[in-house]
Design an enzyme around this catalytic site. Structure first.
Site, short mmCIF file in Angstrom:
data_model
loop_
_atom_site.label_atom_id
_atom_site.label_comp_id
_atom_site.label_asym_id
_atom_site.label_seq_id
_atom_site.Cartn_x
_atom_site.Cartn_y
_atom_site.Cartn_z
N ARG A 154 -1.78 5.57 5.04
CA ARG A 154 -2.78 4.54 4.75
C ARG A 154 -2.86 4.23 3.25
O ARG A 154 -3.52 3.26 2.86
CB ARG A 154 -4.15 4.98 5.26
CG ARG A 154 -4.19 5.21 6.76
CD ARG A 154 -5.58 5.59 7.19
NE ARG A 154 -6.48 4.48 7.09
CZ ARG A 154 -6.79 3.67 8.08
NH1 ARG A 154 -6.28 3.84 9.27
NH2 ARG A 154 -7.63 2.67 7.90
N LYS A 200 -0.41 1.13 5.19
CA LYS A 200 -0.23 0.77 6.59
C LYS A 200 -1.23 -0.27 7.06
O LYS A 200 -0.87 -1.23 7.72
CB LYS A 200 -0.34 2.04 7.45
CG LYS A 200 -0.13 1.81 8.94
CD LYS A 200 1.29 1.42 9.24
CE LYS A 200 1.53 1.18 10.72
NZ LYS A 200 2.77 0.42 10.93
N CYS A 242 -6.38 3.36 2.18
CA CYS A 242 -7.23 4.54 1.99
C CYS A 242 -7.46 5.25 3.32
O CYS A 242 -7.82 4.66 4.32
CB CYS A 242 -8.58 4.22 1.37
SG CYS A 242 -8.45 3.51 -0.27
N GLU A 262 10.58 -4.93 2.59
CA GLU A 262 9.51 -3.94 2.38
C GLU A 262 10.01 -2.52 2.26
O GLU A 262 9.38 -1.73 1.57
CB GLU A 262 8.39 -4.08 3.42
CG GLU A 262 8.75 -3.80 4.84
CD GLU A 262 7.54 -3.97 5.76
OE1 GLU A 262 7.76 -4.07 6.97
OE2 GLU A 262 6.39 -3.96 5.30
N ASN A 279 -13.50 3.77 1.41
CA ASN A 279 -12.43 2.84 1.75
C ASN A 279 -13.04 1.45 1.79
O ASN A 279 -14.09 1.28 2.43
CB ASN A 279 -11.84 3.21 3.11
CG ASN A 279 -10.81 2.20 3.58
OD1 ASN A 279 -10.19 1.52 2.78
ND2 ASN A 279 -10.63 2.10 4.89
N GLY A 280 -12.43 0.49 1.13
CA GLY A 280 -12.97 -0.88 1.15
C GLY A 280 -13.23 -1.38 -0.25
O GLY A 280 -12.72 -0.83 -1.23
N TRP A 283 -5.28 3.87 -1.69
CA TRP A 283 -4.50 2.69 -2.03
C TRP A 283 -5.36 1.93 -3.03
O TRP A 283 -6.43 1.42 -2.69
CB TRP A 283 -4.21 1.84 -0.80
CG TRP A 283 -3.26 0.71 -1.06
CD1 TRP A 283 -1.89 0.77 -1.04
CD2 TRP A 283 -3.58 -0.64 -1.39
NE1 TRP A 283 -1.35 -0.45 -1.34
CE2 TRP A 283 -2.36 -1.35 -1.56
CE3 TRP A 283 -4.77 -1.33 -1.56
CZ2 TRP A 283 -2.31 -2.69 -1.89
CZ3 TRP A 283 -4.73 -2.69 -1.90
CH2 TRP A 283 -3.51 -3.35 -2.05
N GLU A 327 11.42 -11.71 10.58
CA GLU A 327 11.02 -10.29 10.65
C GLU A 327 12.14 -9.38 10.12
O GLU A 327 11.87 -8.39 9.44
CB GLU A 327 10.66 -9.94 12.11
CG GLU A 327 10.46 -8.47 12.42
CD GLU A 327 9.30 -7.81 11.69
OE1 GLU A 327 8.57 -8.48 10.94
OE2 GLU A 327 9.14 -6.57 11.84
N LYS A 375 11.59 -6.71 7.02
CA LYS A 375 11.90 -5.27 7.09
C LYS A 375 12.71 -4.85 5.87
O LYS A 375 12.46 -3.82 5.27
CB LYS A 375 12.66 -4.93 8.38
CG LYS A 375 11.86 -4.97 9.66
CD LYS A 375 10.90 -3.81 9.85
CE LYS A 375 9.55 -4.05 9.32
NZ LYS A 375 8.61 -4.89 9.94
N HIS A 429 19.07 -28.58 4.95
CA HIS A 429 17.99 -29.25 4.21
C HIS A 429 17.65 -28.51 2.92
O HIS A 429 16.62 -28.77 2.31
CB HIS A 429 16.75 -29.39 5.10
CG HIS A 429 17.02 -30.17 6.35
ND1 HIS A 429 17.10 -31.54 6.36
CD2 HIS A 429 17.31 -29.76 7.62
CE1 HIS A 429 17.39 -31.95 7.59
NE2 HIS A 429 17.53 -30.90 8.36
#
Ligand code: M6R
Length: 619
Positions: free
Chosen positions: A30, A614, A2, A495, A105-106, A78, A488, A492, A511
């Site tokens: 965001r 984000k 948000c 996502e 937001n929250g 979001w 990482e 990438k 293993h």
């Protein structure tokens, strides 16, 4: 998670709507489930909102234009409570007269109980959000106080959870009131106009003068004033600062995406994070830390807490930190650390790593660590964010604003900053001589041009990525510091390209994961340099042979001059040589470029991947 914008101004040559829409465009990273604006015009509160990206809101405003105004708020969402629908989009209105608009937001944790009470009192709800509860509470309080600041104060006293709230009221044009608890809000200080935003990007096109707000504070802005009080009503002052980047840094600057630009900015991100860290005698100085050397000498354990890519930066840094300091270093996902019973005390140094400085899981881990008596240092890319404010000290990375949801330049800057911390600890505790520190700093200083060399060589990686656009699964192998790079690289690809991707420690292959290898399975292998201790290079070359023998298509990232990999590689991606511990700053680059190019070839929006935002400011 948000984005929030608020504006009050004289409307000399710009309308409130323009300012807020510009802010929303900069904050869309965001959250992009819906967007909306509310402003005060001659008739009261006017609202436009639409599910989907900001473009939908623009069309809506085009179809139903708004009158000029001096007072407006805007939100990009979001979704948490309630799906990404028009009705659930913010702003929400409150009060029987519907004169109040509010954005949030929250998460308001006690919203269900509050909603039940409000319904019993006759309030009508139009959405499934927790936010609408706050709108009704502020509006109701306004009916008795006649003052928006006091109404906000009365409302926040009833809320539990994390929130940033902004509200406007039709009877108080020229005023925006904001409140924050465990969620970001900064003030932009203009001339004859003032701004509120989730971060400075919201107003960077208008002013670079900003003010940090503390926890549990309420801010009231008018065109000519900014006043701050605590939730208990006592006046306080925000901390003013100058933003050291400008609007151009938050624009694509000719690139096809922010991610492409940010990948290219990595030599600067590393170089700028290293800048000004040594004195004339070559000693490492971290002035901004402001933690006594004595306290650092007491440390007998380090715990790095972070999430996502920031966690991988911690996993990478662990190798160097333990090697240089000889202090045990654990790296833990912040949300796991917070809810178990970690062994942490006054001699533990907890390093949090966060680009945004607002990740709720990491923030909660830091608070928990402080409660347990640990010393806390934040490695952060965002000036004045909540996590550095809640920590004993901060070491800022200087990557500049990172807009793309997929983190790239912040990652290499985080590794660099953690290396600086590790070296500094080693210096302070006498674990490394000044010659050793100076020599490692020189090696670090040589990394940015090597990263540039990798960037200059990426044509073949782009070709490979386009060729692999229809891959269903890609595996990544690494060993030692190459292992977190494999993780990482896989993140990438997941996502932004929505391809199943997994990173494995090469030594773990036999293993279990080797069962995944079938003819044609693409596997990236991050190969340690031939000089890596314990003959790890040969061990990884053997791993490549093992998977190739089972039909894997091997895409090998190897140092210039490493001929041992040639017979077993279907593709070799060459990178300049560097000391083992510094190689991750170089080897991650081809994997970022690969993910970007493949996602682009699939026609995906690389800057705003589905379901993500984000900064994750809810638990
Ligand atoms: O702002 P932070 O560094 O605390 O964010 C942590 C993660 O949410 C973040 O790195 C996330 O994993 C990125 N999308 C990775 O590209």
């Amino acid at each position: 998670m948000c984005g929030i914008v608020g504006y009050v101004g004289p409307s000399v040559d710009e309308t409130a709507l323009d300012v807020v829409m510009e802010g929303l465009a900069r904050l869309e990273y965001r959250g992009y489930d819906s967007a909306g604006v509310a402003l005060i015009d001659g008739d009261g509160i006017a609202i436009r909102k639409r599910s989907g990206k900001l473009a939908n809101l623009r069309s809506e405003i085009g179809a139903h234009p708004l009158h000029p105004s001096t007072t407006a708020i805007g939100h990009t969402r979001w979704a948490t409570h309630g799906g990404p629908t028009d009705n659930n989009a913010h702003p929400h209105v409150g009060g029987r007269d519907r004169k109040l608009a509010l954005i949030h937001n929250g998460i308001i944790e006690n919203f269900h109980r509050l909603k039940t009470s409000l319904v019993d009192l006759g309030h009508t709800f139009l959405s499934e959000t927790d936010t609408e509860v706050a709108a009704h509470l502020v509006a109701t309080a306004y009916e008795s106080t006649g003052d928006l600041t006091e109404a906000m104060r009365a409302a926040v006293a009833q809320l539990e959870g994390a929130f940033t709230l902004l509200a406007i009221h039709a009877d108080q044009p020229g005023v925006v009131v904001g409140a924050r608890r465990n969620s970001p809000l900064v003030v932009g200080l203009g001339e004859g106009a003032n701004y509120l935003g989730s971060d400075v990007a919201a107003f960077i096109g208008h002013t670079r003068e900003a003010m940090e707000l503390g926890q549990d504070e309420i801010v009231t802005i008018t065109p000519d004033s900014v006043s701050v009080i605590r939730f208990d009503g006592t006046p306080t002052d925000g901390k003013r600062y100058h933003v050291d980047w400008d609007a151009a840094a938050a624009e694509k600057g000719g690139y096809s995406s922010f991610m492409a630009k940010e990948i290219d900015e990595q030599p600067h991100a590393i170089g700028d994070t290293l800048l000004g860290r040594t004195d004339d005698a070559g000693r490492l100085v971290l002035d901004e830390l402001r933690i006594s050397e004595e306290s650092l000498r007491q440390v007998d354990k380090i715990v790095i807490v972070a999430c996502g890519t920031a966690w991988y930066s911690g996993l990478t840094a662990k190798y160097a930190i333990e090697h240089w300091t000889r202090i045990p270093c654990e790296v833990e996902l912040a949300h796991e650390f917070r809810y178990r019973d970690p062994v942490v005390n006054q001699r533990t140094l907890v390093i949090s790593v966060s680009q945004s400085g607002e990740t709720m899981d990491t923030l909660m881990a830091v608070k928990h660590a402080r409660e347990l008596g640990a010393l806390t240092i934040s490695v952060c890319n965002t000036h004045g964010a909540t996590i550095p404010r809640e920590s004993d000290a901060v070491l800022y990375t200087h990557a500049g604003p990172e807009i793309a949801v997929a983190s790239t330049k912040a990652f290499v800057a985080q590794i660099t900053a953690c290396y600086l911390l590790g070296l500094y600890l080693a210096q302070v505790r006498g674990a490394a001589t000044s010659e050793t520190v100076a020599s490692i700093m020189a090696e670090l200083g040589a990394i940015p041009p090597k990263v540039q060399t990798v960037l200059d060589r990426m044509d073949r990686v782009r070709e490979i990525a386009r060729f692999m656009a229809d891959s269903r699964a890609v595996l990544f192998l690494g060993r030692h510091v190459g292992y977190p790079i494999a993780l990482e690289g896989a993140l990438k690809l997941k996502e932004i390209a929505y391809i199943h991707a997994e990173g494995f420690a090469a030594g773990e292959l036999k293993h279990g994961p080797i069962a995944l290898i079938e003819p044609g399975q693409p596997v990236f292998v991050v190969v340690p340099g031939p000089d890596t201790p314990h003959d790890l290079h040969s061990k990884v070359v053997s791993n490549i042979q093992e998977i190739r023998a089972r039909g894997a298509r091997t895409l090998v990232i190897a140092e210039d001059g490493d001929e041992a990999v040639v017979p077993f590689a279907d593709e070799i991606i060459r990178v300049p040589a560097a000391p083992t511990l510094l190689m991750p700053l170089i080897t991650i680059v081809p994997l970022q470029v690969f993910a970007l190019e493949l996602a682009t070839a699939k026609g995906l929006d690389v800057d705003q991947p589905r379901n993500l935002a984000k900064s994750v400011t809810v638990e």
